[in-house]
Design a protein around this motif. Structure first.
Motif, mmCIF file in Angstrom:
data_model
loop_
_atom_site.group_PDB
_atom_site.id
_atom_site.type_symbol
_atom_site.label_atom_id
_atom_site.label_comp_id
_atom_site.label_asym_id
_atom_site.label_seq_id
_atom_site.Cartn_x
_atom_site.Cartn_y
_atom_site.Cartn_z
ATOM 1 N N PHE A 169 7.403 8.136 -19.262
ATOM 2 C CA PHE A 169 5.669 8.861 -19.467
ATOM 3 C C PHE A 169 6.596 9.540 -21.151
ATOM 4 N N GLY A 170 5.171 9.532 -21.604
ATOM 5 C CA GLY A 170 5.693 9.727 -23.046
ATOM 6 C C GLY A 170 5.825 11.192 -23.033
ATOM 7 N N GLY A 171 5.911 11.929 -21.889
ATOM 8 C CA GLY A 171 6.071 13.308 -22.253
ATOM 9 C C GLY A 171 7.244 13.137 -21.649
ATOM 10 N N GLY A 172 8.511 12.550 -21.846
ATOM 11 C CA GLY A 172 9.318 12.502 -21.186
ATOM 12 C C GLY A 172 9.837 12.184 -19.593
ATOM 13 N N GLY A 173 9.583 12.387 -18.285
ATOM 14 C CA GLY A 173 9.550 12.111 -17.215
ATOM 15 C C GLY A 173 9.277 11.015 -16.888
ATOM 16 N N PHE A 174 9.156 10.130 -15.445
ATOM 17 C CA PHE A 174 9.539 9.032 -15.011
ATOM 18 C C PHE A 174 9.897 9.369 -13.510
ATOM 19 N N LEU A 175 8.924 8.285 -12.492
ATOM 20 C CA LEU A 175 9.256 7.762 -11.380
ATOM 21 C C LEU A 175 9.789 6.199 -11.064
ATOM 22 N N ALA A 176 10.425 7.067 -9.773
ATOM 23 C CA ALA A 176 11.203 5.143 -8.842
ATOM 24 C C ALA A 176 10.920 5.656 -8.050
ATOM 25 N N PHE A 177 10.185 4.133 -8.237
ATOM 26 C CA PHE A 177 9.396 4.001 -6.010
ATOM 27 C C PHE A 177 10.532 2.867 -5.624
ATOM 28 N N TYR A 178 10.641 3.120 -4.900
ATOM 29 C CA TYR A 178 11.785 2.718 -3.923
ATOM 30 C C TYR A 178 11.259 2.245 -2.099
ATOM 31 N N ASN A 179 11.804 1.076 -1.837
ATOM 32 C CA ASN A 179 11.247 0.396 -0.393
ATOM 33 C C ASN A 179 9.580 0.042 -0.010
ATOM 34 N N CYS A 180 9.336 -0.318 -1.146
ATOM 35 C CA CYS A 180 7.675 -0.585 -1.194
ATOM 36 C C CYS A 180 7.085 -1.545 -1.256
ATOM 37 N N GLN A 181 5.958 -2.261 -1.190
ATOM 38 C CA GLN A 181 4.927 -3.356 -1.292
ATOM 39 C C GLN A 181 3.359 -2.608 -1.875
ATOM 40 N N MET A 182 3.911 -3.540 -3.387
ATOM 41 C CA MET A 182 2.646 -3.409 -4.436
ATOM 42 C C MET A 182 1.577 -4.106 -4.218
ATOM 43 N N SER A 183 0.260 -3.711 -4.942
ATOM 44 C CA SER A 183 -0.400 -4.735 -5.002
ATOM 45 C C SER A 183 -1.893 -4.038 -5.865
ATOM 46 N N TRP A 184 -2.653 -5.091 -6.487
ATOM 47 C CA TRP A 184 -3.402 -4.663 -7.226
ATOM 48 C C TRP A 184 -5.265 -4.643 -6.879
ATOM 49 N N SER A 185 -6.219 -3.415 -6.471
ATOM 50 C CA SER A 185 -6.779 -3.678 -5.669
ATOM 51 C C SER A 185 -8.243 -3.025 -6.444
#
Length: 309
Positions: A169-185
């Motif tokens: 992100f522009g604020g300097g931090g980040f998120l890491a997602f593990y072992n998951c399924q993703m879909s648009w809804s």
């Protein structure tokens, strides 16, 4: 898989990033195409049971629903994220370390699935704005750091788990997602009546469901009535209530069903509070190796069936 209290902790970790723009992406997901999220703005995040929903928009200011065409999902034909990568089996179930509770595979009753208590569809103008995240057995969200291998795999390699998605992100931090399924809804339209951690949790609906002529362990895992409840909560509340998991709900007296619902709410709430306070939730069921009858059982067992109900 992470249960309601832990998923709400993930939601708490993600919330500070709302209102920031994604400036860089990464991750092993091929169907989701992480690069398609670059330059989008994270506008909202919601949690429902065991699911997380993240809303992304192309503009910093949220537009009124239906005022303009929705942003294109990164890949229209990708409705669901692919199967969980076996290499991620060694990932932790929390931000840094697990809470110490043993997590077994989810037990799904015959004919039931992990469907949430969804009620209808959102307006067409919101289609594709929300990214739905469903966590696997060792699913987790890490903030400003990556998960590291804690032991060698079967081949003797010290290989760090690979994140499904990384958002910088522009604020300097980040998120890491593990072992998951993703879909648009579409925008999640969910009633809180079935969420065990919601103030609007419907006790009457839960009690009626527990009265069915099926094992109570199946009913407790039915997300239509106990959204966010998994094996850890199920095992603990049945143990505390002194009810065998295979006892038929229709054979339980009304006071025993009410006591069971009380344990569900109390234990889940205490677990969530412990997560925010940084202390592990101590369970009772995993401390005994034998049932009262003296038979050797697994730690998930709760003793002989309840008699005289």
């Amino acid at each position: 898989m992470p249960e309601g209290p832990l998923v709400r902790k993930f939601h708490h970790l993600i919330s500070p990033f709302v209102g920031q723009q994604v400036v860089k992406t990464g991750g092993s997901s091929k169907k989701l195409q992480p690069a398609g999220l670059q330059s989008l703005w994270l506008q909202d995040t919601q949690v429902h049971g065991k699911k997380l929903f993240l809303r992304f928009d192309p503009d910093e200011e949220m537009e009124a629903p239906g005022s303009s065409p929705p942003p294109e999902p990164p890949q229209k034909e990708a409705q669901k994220e692919g199967a969980v990568d076996p290499k991620q089996a060694g990932e932790p179930s929390g931000q840094k370390t697990p809470d110490g509770s043993s997590q077994s595979a989810e037990l799904n009753p015959p004919g039931e699935d992990e469907s949430e208590c969804l009620e209808g569809d959102a307006p067409a103008g919101d289609a594709g704005r929300w990214l739905r995240v469903s966590f696997g057995l060792f699913g987790s969200v890490w903030v400003n750091e990556f998960s590291r291998a804690k032991k060698a795999n079967k081949r003797g390699d010290w290989r760090d788990p690979s994140p499904r998605l990384v958002l910088y992100f522009g604020g300097g931090g980040f998120l890491a997602f593990y072992n998951c399924q993703m879909s648009w809804s579409s925008s999640p339209v969910v009633t809180p009546a079935c969420d065990i951690l919601s103030e609007k949790f419907h006790r009457g609906q839960a009690l009626e469901a527990l009265g069915q002529a099926q094992p109570v362990c199946y009913t407790l895992l039915d997300q239509r009535y106990f959204s966010g409840l998994g094996n850890i909560i199920k095992n603990e509340v049945l143990y505390r209530a002194g009810i065998h998991p295979l006892s038929l709900g229709s054979a339980l007296s009304a006071p025993r069903r009410e006591a069971l619902v009380d344990h569900v709410v109390e234990f889940s709430t205490a677990w969530l509070q412990g997560k925010f306070q940084g202390r592990p939730q101590h369970t009772q069921v995993y401390q005994k190796e034998q049932c009262p009858a003296g038979h050797q059982v697994m730690k998930e067992a709760f003793g002989p069936p309840v008699k005289g109900l």
